[in-house]
Design a protein around this motif. Sequence first.
Motif, PDB file in Angstrom:
ATOM      1  N   ASN A 163       0.694  -1.117  -0.064  1.00  0.00           N
ATOM      2  CA  ASN A 163      -0.083   0.018  -0.007  1.00  0.00           C
ATOM      3  C   ASN A 163       0.927   1.259  -0.067  1.00  0.00           C
ATOM      4  O   ASN A 163       1.852   1.449   0.697  1.00  0.00           O
ATOM      5  N   TYR A 164       0.631   2.250  -0.780  1.00  0.00           N
ATOM      6  CA  TYR A 164       0.903   3.596  -0.765  1.00  0.00           C
ATOM      7  C   TYR A 164       0.437   4.712  -0.614  1.00  0.00           C
ATOM      8  O   TYR A 164       0.571   5.792  -0.555  1.00  0.00           O
ATOM      9  N   ASP A 165      -1.173   4.270  -0.667  1.00  0.00           N
ATOM     10  CA  ASP A 165      -2.364   5.181  -0.374  1.00  0.00           C
ATOM     11  C   ASP A 165      -3.505   4.602  -0.217  1.00  0.00           C
ATOM     12  O   ASP A 165      -3.838   3.638  -0.787  1.00  0.00           O
ATOM     13  N   SER A 166      -4.171   5.073   0.752  1.00  0.00           N
ATOM     14  CA  SER A 166      -5.484   4.417   1.001  1.00  0.00           C
ATOM     15  C   SER A 166      -6.333   5.630   1.926  1.00  0.00           C
ATOM     16  O   SER A 166      -5.889   6.461   2.358  1.00  0.00           O
ATOM     17  N   ALA A 167      -7.485   5.530   1.645  1.00  0.00           N
ATOM     18  CA  ALA A 167      -8.345   6.663   2.414  1.00  0.00           C
ATOM     19  C   ALA A 167      -9.775   6.023   2.589  1.00  0.00           C
ATOM     20  O   ALA A 167     -10.271   4.988   1.863  1.00  0.00           O
ATOM     21  N   THR A 168     -10.374   6.697   3.535  1.00  0.00           N
ATOM     22  CA  THR A 168     -11.964   6.004   4.099  1.00  0.00           C
ATOM     23  C   THR A 168     -12.567   7.581   4.363  1.00  0.00           C
ATOM     24  O   THR A 168     -12.006   8.378   4.906  1.00  0.00           O
TER      25      THR A 168
END
Length: 247
Positions: free
Chosen positions: A88-93
């Motif tokens: 993972n290098y980016d994640s958002a909720t």
Amino acid sequence: MQKQSKFIINFALFSYSFIYSEAIVNVEDLRRDGEKGFFANISGSLSFSRGNRNRDSFSIQSSLDYNVEDLETFFIVKRSQKQINQKNYDSATLAHLRLNFLFDKDPSLEAFIQYSKNPFRKFNKRELIGLGARFNLENNYKTGIGVMNEDEEDLSSITDNTLRLSSYFHSEFLIDENIVFDLSAFFQPALSSFSDYKATLIGQFDFHVNENFKISLQYNTFYDSRPPSNAVKKEEGFATVFSYNFN
């Protein structure tokens, strides 16, 4: 119309191969204000590439509207993630709930709460609660102004609580029979100092393939004058979003 729809699909799928940056949620574009009943929408995007680096990216969001005579309710939840070589290098909720209380005349009164989390953009969480007035102007113009409380926590668990002015402007421009240009702008300065502000601009072309299916090509830019530590002030993104309305 059929040839034009085929052109739209082919163009969007071609764009899909190189536009993989994440889209900011365009709340104003998704709301079904002025319509009574229950509405559901699901949107998403998926991209991948294989080579020296294997890249995978997905985004999915779902929104619900329940509108009656004197109250419009809107809820949306979104999850996105990006990987390089399965790391993972980016994640958002994000989750957002908005209530719009209607009266015989403008303005209406709206209240909202929001929760977002994005550790790869240097904040652990951001919680908003706000109240304001919403105006329906002529020719598809909508604007709102109010106040909101922002509670933000960075990756070092340092918290910042700020009371902000919450303002936005939204408009739609009919380009062709089934093509609409959608423009939304948000400005959120701190009441204690207008030099501390957040601003967002979203422009997108909506291609309505039929009554239920829509393809959007979106550009967005976000600016934070005082971002969390080690975070950049300005971010930009492009995205192709596929959206389906169930009713």
